[in-house]
Scaffold this active site. Structure first.
Site, short mmCIF file in Angstrom:
data_model
loop_
_atom_site.label_atom_id
_atom_site.label_comp_id
_atom_site.label_asym_id
_atom_site.label_seq_id
_atom_site.Cartn_x
_atom_site.Cartn_y
_atom_site.Cartn_z
N HIS A 99 0.82 -1.21 0.00
CA HIS A 99 0.00 0.00 0.00
C HIS A 99 0.85 1.26 0.00
O HIS A 99 0.39 2.31 -0.45
CB HIS A 99 -0.95 -0.02 1.19
CG HIS A 99 -2.12 -0.94 0.98
ND1 HIS A 99 -3.40 -0.62 1.36
CD2 HIS A 99 -2.20 -2.18 0.41
CE1 HIS A 99 -4.22 -1.62 1.03
NE2 HIS A 99 -3.51 -2.57 0.47
N HIS A 267 -2.26 -12.19 -2.82
CA HIS A 267 -3.29 -12.85 -2.01
C HIS A 267 -2.96 -14.32 -1.74
O HIS A 267 -3.81 -15.05 -1.23
CB HIS A 267 -4.64 -12.73 -2.69
CG HIS A 267 -5.16 -11.33 -2.71
ND1 HIS A 267 -6.26 -10.93 -3.45
CD2 HIS A 267 -4.74 -10.21 -2.06
CE1 HIS A 267 -6.47 -9.64 -3.26
NE2 HIS A 267 -5.56 -9.19 -2.43
#
Length: 722
Positions: A99, A267
């Site tokens: 992020h 993920h």
């Protein structure tokens, strides 16, 4: 009561907000006033390290082996105040690094992990970054230990890379060298949405077509790094989400294969947290007793399975602390249905999953849960292009690992610019096209002989200065791309940009390339030297003998070293320094001048000196005379400022952003001007600078200041000698 009187009781005698909030300061009373705060980003007064600190040198003292051992140990050192999922912080650290890097957008090069900006608002308080304040606190003992030899920016990205290594991925490498900033990046437009997580139609003209998202924005909502994990505007629709994923990642310089690899690899580990939707305010809005933390969760019981972040709840794979092919095994092995998480968020869960494929609880391994997928994950299965790529990954795990490792490296290094900015033992030897490689240039040639040939070439001051400027002005301090090094102005696409006046450019380059071939200098060096010669000649015409500082060694890039498509975003749509705009835009020419100035890393005084000098040197695009307030064009003088501030002249509008300067007594038109010219007389701050240069005793000062600013632009991308 007099307006200056203070009541005896009940009122605080201190200004509320005015000293800390720009919205409450006087400037907000006059919204049409040009706001120069964007240029304050280059100010060093707020840097606690001082002017003598050089992180590029300091980081080379870092004990990298010891640091990586400490980070690896941290991954499994679960703390009671914020326990690790399954006893491993890897997923959290990967999300922190991701992020931090994921705010980068290719359109203007802003955002990204290269400055440690995730420590400050608004990024530190975006909903998408919930709980990452905890990750930074977990890293604090390591930052404290290694001190100034390790920036927060480097540590944040490294934490994610080491996390992957600790879970079994062979990473592609790592480059240190990200220097920290010390306050919010006020120069970044994150969007004009009226609220966080507002619906996409606030930044997309047509919600069904993400390509209509306003440039240079990349994320679909204010407060998100990429796309809404529940679906566009919170409505599950993997096919539509796939379109948004493609646009978002493309605007971050990722192709479909890289996008699919990042989705799968990102993920493969970690989990989403959705214990309770009732959480407190983000760090910037939290109570002072939170000590800089945010998102207080009343339901948190100091266990990993009671944490709350996004509202989605669950892991993507059966073994969320191990790098494996489990994500694709589950994605393709089951049919999925949309459900609500325990916190009320939309997510996808498998139908009739085998018990052995369920996920152990993050706190109590005796409890099993369904794995989950977000809408973006389901897009990898629904979209035909992404599906084909992911099926190849599924059949060839080594191919996935290598593709992901390279994509992760690109994601976390994209805003660092050329490899000259990378330090440390783990820098990959391979040159990558997105790093804009440039070969080392020659340094042993006779600089004086080159300058003599340029002076005798017949090129005008305008030809030489404008060409050098056009070559250098592409530099973006935001992601360290562009600039004069490499001489890419002679290659596609730059040689054909309208702002570079292709016909004039080809004529001038034809002369300069011949001089380079005759003298052994690089074309890049000769272009800059020609600009310097032009400045020296113009200064001499004004009565000042100067020598513009020059450092040889620029190299010449080739077409094979140039990702032409990615250079399209560097094309200037306007250049106030050469008084040119390609078309009318929603923002004013003056605002576009400020944006260009900030990207080049210049201050407001440097901008002022350069604009005034470029005008009198006659470098306007197409040879227009707007703003050329002098009768001795080609001479480096302070005439622009003298005539701009002369009250014998009046300014008369003649069209949009166009004016005439007329003699007040006779009404005779003396000069024409644009709003970019006259803003230096109308804006109170810029006028103050202009008045300095207009003074009778500032003729020499102006020349020296112009030269210093000129050299800064010409050398902005010389990371090899920084």
């Amino acid at each position: 009561m007099d307006g200056n009187d203070i009541p005896a009781g009940g009122k605080c005698p201190v200004m509320h907000g005015g000293n800390t909030a720009l919205a409450n300061s006087g400037i907000s009373w006059w919204p049409k006033s040009l706001k120069l705060e964007i240029l304050a980003q280059n100010d060093t007064k707020s840097d606690p390290m001082g002017l003598d600190f050089d992180y590029r040198k300091e980081v080379q003292k870092l004990d990298v082996d010891a640091l990586k051992k400490d980070l690896t140990a941290l991954m499994t050192d679960s703390q009671e105040w914020w326990p690790a999922d399954w006893g491993h912080y890897g997923g959290l650290m990967i999300r922190l690094a991701w992020h931090a890097a994921g705010s980068y957008r290719m359109g203007d090069g802003r955002g990204g992990a290269g400055t440690g900006n995730i420590r400050f608002a608004p990024l530190n308080s975006w909903p998408d970054n919930a709980s990452l304040d905890k990750a930074r606190r977990l890293l604090w003992p390591i930052k404290k230990k290694y001190g100034n030899a390790l920036s927060w920016a480097d540590l944040i990205v490294l934490s994610g890379t080491v996390a992957y290594e600790s879970m079994g991925l062979k990473t592609f490498g790592f480059g240190y060298g990200r220097a920290d900033i010390w306050g919010p990046e006020i120069d970044i437009n994150w969007g004009n949405d009226t609220q966080l997580l507002a619906e996409s139609d606030q930044r997309v003209e047509d919600v069904t077509n993400p390509d209509t998202m306003y440039n240079p924005l990349a994320a679909s909502h204010m407060g998100l790094i990429y796309v809404n994990p529940e679906g566009v505007n919170g409505n599950p629709d993997p096919a539509l989400t796939a379109k948004y994923v493609r646009t978002t990642f493309a605007r971050m310089a990722m192709n479909d294969e890289e996008t699919a690899a990042l989705t799968v690899g990102g993920h493969t580990v970690g989990k989403c947290h959705g214990f309770d939707a009732e959480i407190g305010p983000a760090p910037e809005g939290a109570d002072i007793a939170e000590a800089g933390l945010g998102w207080h969760n009343p339901g948190f019981k100091n266990t990993a399975n009671t944490a709350h972040t996004s509202g989605l709840e669950g892991a993507w794979t059966t073994n969320p602390t191990k790098w494996d092919n489990g994500y694709l095994d589950l994605l393709f092995g089951y049919e999925w249905e949309v459900k609500k998480s325990r916190a009320g968020a939309w997510q996808w869960e498998p139908i009739d999953i085998a018990e052995e494929h369920k996920v152990p609880d993050a706190t109590d391994p005796s409890i099993k849960h369904n794995p989950i997928m977000t809408d973006a994950d389901m897009a990898m299965k629904v979209d035909p292009i992404y599906r084909e790529i992911c099926e190849r990954f599924h059949k060839d795990p080594e191919y996935l690992s290598d593709t992901f490792a390279r994509a992760w490296f690109k994601l976390t290094h994209r805003d660092m610019g050329p490899k000259a900015n990378y330090f440390g033992p783990d820098v990959p030897a391979e040159d990558l096209i997105w790093q804009d490689p440039i070969p080392a240039g020659p340094t042993g040639y006779d600089v004086a002989a080159v300058k003599a040939k340029i002076a005798d070439s017949g090129l005008s001051v305008s030809d030489m200065v404008a060409t050098a400027w056009d070559s250098a002005r592409t530099f973006r301090n935001s992601d360290k791309r562009g600039g004069a090094n490499g001489a890419r102005i002679r290659l596609a696409p730059q040689k054909d940009w309208a702002g570079n006046e292709p016909d004039r450019l080809a004529r001038v380059l034809g002369v300069l390339e011949g001089i380079a071939a005759d003298t052994g200098a690089s074309v890049a060096d000769v272009i800059v030297l020609a600009g310097n010669v032009g400045v020296e000649q113009a200064a001499k015409a004004g009565g000042f003998e100067i020598e513009v500082p020059f450092t040889p060694g620029r190299g010449d890039a080739t077409d094979a070293m140039t990702d032409a498509e990615s250079f399209d975003v560097l094309e200037p749509m306007a250049d106030g320094y050469r008084n040119w705009m390609k078309a009318d835009f929603a923002v004013s020419p003056e605002e576009m001048l400020l944006d260009r100035t900030q990207l080049m890393g210049l201050t407001a005084p440097q901008m002022t000196a350069l604009v005034g000098g470029m005008r009198v040197l006659g470098t306007n695009h197409g040879g227009t005379k707007h703003g050329v307030f002098t009768d001795r064009e080609g001479t480096l003088s302070n005439d622009f400022f003298v005539n701009l501030t002369d009250m014998a002249n009046s300014w008369v509008p003649t069209g949009k952003n166009m004016f005439e300067l007329r003699d007040r007594k006779s009404g005779t038109v003396k000069w024409t001007a644009t709003s970019v010219d006259l803003v230096f007389g109308s804006n109170s701050i810029l006028r103050a600078y202009a008045e300095v240069y207009a003074q009778d005793d500032s003729r020499e000062k102006f020349v020296k200041d112009f030269v210093a600013a000129w050299v800064k632009v010409m050398d902005a991308d010389r990371f090899d000698v920084a």
